[in-house]
Design an enzyme around this catalytic site. Structure first.
Site, PDB file in Angstrom:
ATOM      1  N   ILE A 197       1.780  12.560 -72.675  1.00  0.00           N
ATOM      2  CA  ILE A 197       2.079  13.795 -71.956  1.00  0.00           C
ATOM      3  C   ILE A 197       0.769  14.490 -71.615  1.00  0.00           C
ATOM      4  O   ILE A 197      -0.159  14.522 -72.433  1.00  0.00           O
ATOM      5  CB  ILE A 197       2.938  14.731 -72.840  1.00  0.00           C
ATOM      6  CG1 ILE A 197       4.182  14.007 -73.313  1.00  0.00           C
ATOM      7  CG2 ILE A 197       3.278  16.018 -72.115  1.00  0.00           C
ATOM      8  CD1 ILE A 197       4.728  14.512 -74.615  1.00  0.00           C
ATOM      9  N   CYS A 198       0.701  15.046 -70.424  1.00  0.00           N
ATOM     10  CA  CYS A 198      -0.429  15.893 -70.042  1.00  0.00           C
ATOM     11  C   CYS A 198       0.123  17.084 -69.271  1.00  0.00           C
ATOM     12  O   CYS A 198       1.328  17.309 -69.242  1.00  0.00           O
ATOM     13  CB  CYS A 198      -1.465  15.106 -69.244  1.00  0.00           C
ATOM     14  SG  CYS A 198      -0.898  14.564 -67.622  1.00  0.00           S
ATOM     15  N   ARG A 199      -0.736  17.834 -68.626  1.00  0.00           N
ATOM     16  CA  ARG A 199      -0.265  19.029 -67.923  1.00  0.00           C
ATOM     17  C   ARG A 199       0.574  18.687 -66.701  1.00  0.00           C
ATOM     18  O   ARG A 199       1.631  19.257 -66.480  1.00  0.00           O
ATOM     19  CB  ARG A 199      -1.448  19.897 -67.488  1.00  0.00           C
ATOM     20  CG  ARG A 199      -2.079  20.659 -68.634  1.00  0.00           C
ATOM     21  CD  ARG A 199      -3.115  21.602 -68.154  1.00  0.00           C
ATOM     22  NE  ARG A 199      -4.270  20.825 -67.680  1.00  0.00           N
ATOM     23  CZ  ARG A 199      -5.404  21.328 -67.279  1.00  0.00           C
ATOM     24  NH1 ARG A 199      -5.567  22.611 -67.245  1.00  0.00           N
ATOM     25  NH2 ARG A 199      -6.392  20.566 -66.895  1.00  0.00           N
ATOM     26  N   GLY A 236       1.020  15.164 -65.456  1.00  0.00           N
ATOM     27  CA  GLY A 236       1.560  13.811 -65.463  1.00  0.00           C
ATOM     28  C   GLY A 236       0.642  12.755 -64.903  1.00  0.00           C
ATOM     29  O   GLY A 236       0.911  11.562 -65.034  1.00  0.00           O
ATOM     30  N   MET A 252       3.861  18.686 -68.561  1.00  0.00           N
ATOM     31  CA  MET A 252       4.445  19.870 -69.183  1.00  0.00           C
ATOM     32  C   MET A 252       5.034  20.817 -68.144  1.00  0.00           C
ATOM     33  O   MET A 252       5.953  21.572 -68.444  1.00  0.00           O
ATOM     34  CB  MET A 252       3.404  20.598 -70.037  1.00  0.00           C
ATOM     35  CG  MET A 252       3.189  19.977 -71.395  1.00  0.00           C
ATOM     36  SD  MET A 252       4.697  19.825 -72.386  1.00  0.00           S
ATOM     37  CE  MET A 252       5.169  21.535 -72.610  1.00  0.00           C
TER      38      MET A 252
END
Length: 146
Positions: free
Chosen positions: A103-105, A107, A132
């Site tokens: 997961i990152c901010r 994608g 997120m």
């Protein structure tokens, strides 16, 4: 339909640049879709990630910057800075048989990390499409702090 096929060569001859651009775009879309189908890691929506979390208890690895992680992350996610992300580490090596979700901010960074996990031998690798941002937009629970 017969009339369309009869006029098509004339249209292509009169609009060569437009026809060439159409063919190039069509090939690009087909290649992109084939690459998506053939890659060894999969994109998850927030709903499909929730389903996976309820069924299989995956390892959630959040590679967002520290301040973004502390502002909000998926409950149960482990934070790893991208600069320290190492698929060969002992901690991650224990999870090779588990589903792993990166997961990152937004994608996009997570896709690169997912690809690195696949190269390191992980079998069930996923990333959260939209990151997120998609998770919070779906109004799913968010944990704050470390």
């Amino acid at each position: 339909m017969n009339d369309f096929l009869h006029k098509l060569p004339t249209f292509v001859g009169n609009h060569l640049a437009l026809s060439a651009l159409f063919v190039i775009l069509l090939v690009a879309v087909i290649v992109t879709q084939l690459m998506t189908l053939l890659r060894k890691y999969k994109e998850l929506t927030p709903a499909s990630l929730t389903l996976l979390m309820n069924r299989e208890n995956p390892l959630l690895v959040d590679i967002s910057p520290r301040d973004s992680f502390e502002k909000g992350h998926i409950p149960g996610a482990k934070h790893v800075l991208m600069s320290q992300f190492d698929p060969e580490s002992k901690d991650l090596a224990k999870a090779k048989d588990l589903p792993v979700v990166v997961i990152c901010r937004a994608g996009q960074t997570a896709q690169g990390a997912a690809q690195r996990l696949v190269k390191a031998g992980f079998q069930r690798v996923y990333f959260l499409g939209g990151g997120m941002g998609a998770w919070t937009q779906a109004q799913l629970p968010v944990a704050k702090g470390k």
